[in-house]
Design an enzyme around this catalytic site. Structure first.
Site: not given
Length: 272
Positions: A16, A18
């Site tokens: 991931d 953010d």
């Protein structure tokens, strides 16, 4: 670091962005060193983001500006997965897009037609310049029979100055007014994860999902059959971890406070 189980040695990783690699324009400490160690160890990986606002080229440029080596083909976005899903389900469909440039570009790149009325599909992501008029248009198209596809259900996005409403917050309005739930592409749906695994030609069982959000990253990894590593660097923290575990209905296989901890654990498992 804490562990629920000891997962298999990673042969690939889905990472991931953010809240895991950066907050807005600020890199999370240790991200550059960790990614460099993966490259040196020859472990394949993709940056997999629910963020549909920008192109893979833009994400790669942002990472490079932080000192993290990245190429566009190492970025997998919910926009790409959503456009691919629509093109597979309805080739040549007309699409009304609520979203930013990354989503518009992905739709065009799949040979779909962007329209402003009478769409086959309403495709919605994060749109920070969304107007009430465009919301109204989307609701009317959904009522007229357009299929509703959502890039990702994130209610909040972590930024340097704090959280901002995400695509899921807009979707809450559209679902309530449109009267039908969307097809969700991004995490926690496994559609984005499956799309990323196919791009890596990797099996779920040997591919770790690494992220900061129990409700999206970890839930999606678990649904797809991936071992999961939770980072307490973003949405999920040590203080709210148990509450988010209850809401997600799953537990991460591994939990790390910092990327330095994660790097040390992986390198130790690899014997490097």
């Amino acid at each position: 670091m804490s562990a629920t189980v000891c997962p298999p040695l990673p042969r690939a990783l889905l990472i991931d962005l953010d809240g895991t690699i950066y907050h807005g324009g600020r890199m999370i400490e240790g991200a550059d060193v960790w990614i460099a160690s993966l490259r040196e160890a020859g472990l394949p990986y993709l940056f997999v983001t629910n963020n549909s606002t920008a192109s893979p080229e833009a994400f790669a440029e942002r990472l490079r500006a932080m000192g993290i080596a990245a190429e566009p083909d190492q970025v997998c976005t919910s926009a790409q997965a959503a456009a691919s899903y629509i093109a597979t389900e309805r080739p040549g469909a007309s699409v009304f897009v609520i979203g930013e440039s990354g989503l518009q570009d992905a739709v065009v790149g799949q040979g779909l037609t962007v329209v402003e009325r009478d769409a086959d599909v309403v495709l919605q992501g994060l749109d920070r310049e969304l107007s009430y008029e465009r919301l109204t248009r989307a609701v009317r198209m959904i009522h007229a029979g357009a299929r509703y596809v959502l890039t990702n259900p994130d209610l909040l996005l972590p930024m340097e100055e704090g959280v901002i409403p995400g695509a899921g917050s807009i979707a809450a309005l559209l679902e309530a007014a449109g009267g039908v739930p969307p097809v969700v592409i991004g995490k926690p749906s496994s559609i984005l994860v499956d799309y990323a695994l196919a791009r890596l030609s990797a099996s779920a069982e040997q591919t770790w999902m690494v992220g900061d959000n129990m409700l999206t990253d970890i839930a999606a990894g678990a649904r797809a059959g991936c071992p999961t590593a939770l980072m307490l660097t973003g949405i999920t923290t040590a203080d709210n971890l148990e509450r988010y575990i209850d809401r997600a209905g799953v537990r991460p296989d591994l939990v790390f406070h910092t990327l330095h901890e994660l790097q040390a654990y992986i390198m130790q498992r690899l014997g490097t």
